[in-house]
Design a protein around this motif. Sequence first.
Motif, PDB file in Angstrom:
ATOM      1  N   SER A   1       0.802  -1.231   0.000  1.00 25.99           N
ATOM      2  CA  SER A   1       0.000   0.000   0.000  1.00 25.99           C
ATOM      3  C   SER A   1       0.830   1.274   0.000  1.00 25.99           C
ATOM      4  O   SER A   1       0.277   2.375  -0.097  1.00 25.99           O
ATOM      5  CB  SER A   1      -0.930   0.007   1.214  1.00 25.99           C
ATOM      6  OG  SER A   1      -0.171  -0.078   2.406  1.00 25.99           O
ATOM      7  N   GLN A   2       2.142   1.139   0.109  1.00 29.31           N
ATOM      8  CA  GLN A   2       3.009   2.322   0.170  1.00 29.31           C
ATOM      9  C   GLN A   2       3.858   2.391  -1.107  1.00 29.31           C
ATOM     10  O   GLN A   2       4.873   1.724  -1.202  1.00 29.31           O
ATOM     11  CB  GLN A   2       3.931   2.239   1.386  1.00 29.31           C
ATOM     12  CG  GLN A   2       3.230   2.013   2.705  1.00 29.31           C
ATOM     13  CD  GLN A   2       4.140   1.319   3.720  1.00 29.31           C
ATOM     14  OE1 GLN A   2       4.828   0.369   3.375  1.00 29.31           O
ATOM     15  NE2 GLN A   2       4.123   1.782   4.964  1.00 29.31           N
TER      16      GLN A   2
ATOM     17  N   MET B   1       8.412   5.373   0.287  1.00 28.19           N
ATOM     18  CA  MET B   1       8.711   5.626   1.681  1.00 28.19           C
ATOM     19  C   MET B   1      10.085   6.273   1.747  1.00 28.19           C
ATOM     20  O   MET B   1      10.936   6.049   0.874  1.00 28.19           O
ATOM     21  CB  MET B   1       8.712   4.325   2.499  1.00 28.19           C
ATOM     22  CG  MET B   1       7.353   3.689   2.664  1.00 28.19           C
ATOM     23  SD  MET B   1       6.354   4.529   3.905  1.00 28.19           S
ATOM     24  CE  MET B   1       7.155   3.950   5.414  1.00 28.19           C
TER      25      MET B   1
ATOM     26  N   THR C   1       7.534  -0.979  -3.248  1.00 28.51           N
ATOM     27  CA  THR C   1       7.661   0.266  -2.486  1.00 28.51           C
ATOM     28  C   THR C   1       9.043   0.829  -2.755  1.00 28.51           C
ATOM     29  O   THR C   1      10.045   0.140  -2.567  1.00 28.51           O
ATOM     30  CB  THR C   1       7.505   0.016  -0.972  1.00 28.51           C
ATOM     31  OG1 THR C   1       6.200  -0.468  -0.697  1.00 28.51           O
ATOM     32  CG2 THR C   1       7.763   1.307  -0.197  1.00 28.51           C
TER      33      THR C   1
END
Lengths: 118, 118
Positions: free
Chosen positions: A7-8, A11, A112
């Motif tokens: 979901s990221q 980062m 990610t």
Amino acid sequence: AQTVTQSQPEMSVQEAETVTLSCTYDTSESDYYLFWYKQPPSRQMILVIRQEAYKQQNATENRFSVNFQKAAKSFSLKISDSQLGDAAMYFCAYRSAPGGGGSEKLVFGKGTKLTVNP
Amino acid sequence: GAVVSQHPSWVICKSGTSVKIECRSLDFQATTMFWYRQFPKQSLMLMATSNEGSKATYEQGVEKDKFLINHASLTLSTLTVTSAHPEDSSFYICSARVAGRRDNSPLHFGNGTRLTVT
């Protein structure tokens, strides 16, 4: 079919700090393997850590550890003491265990992108 | 150990021509190899599973007549992109598992091939 969700999309972390990357998956199987792969700009896929679903103990590899929550179907990666060389795309992946009826292919999440700030 | 060599690392070809990509396991035997495709800033999508001595298994939506896979020996699988078009431009990655290992052994990845079709 199994699915893996990260979901990221991006980062960032300060050098020497700790960061956690999230991963959830969907499966009806009880036995499977989970992996985290790292892909630096060179595009080479590098195995970071692996976890067998039948093991309750979370896997650890030096600065990398996972939080495996089987009931929640969650498999997050924690990077401690982040280093500049940790900057890369990180992919969570799922594979059925042999004999479970599922394919042994790896199913990847969308990844990610981790940035490490000096 | 467990090195996978992929060749070429990059190739530029004209539209309508065919391109062959080789994937070799250098120090182990691999009965199964996997071919993935990766678009920029996206995840790895499995194209097909290559089985030594038998026909490849293609994922849904992958044209088997366009992406020809041959796995003639325990150390070599080839992917041929036939009648290439600009939309075939992508990063192709092969991976392999050590034959006979029915456990959590990870896939070993090649360095990938960047294909550009002009």
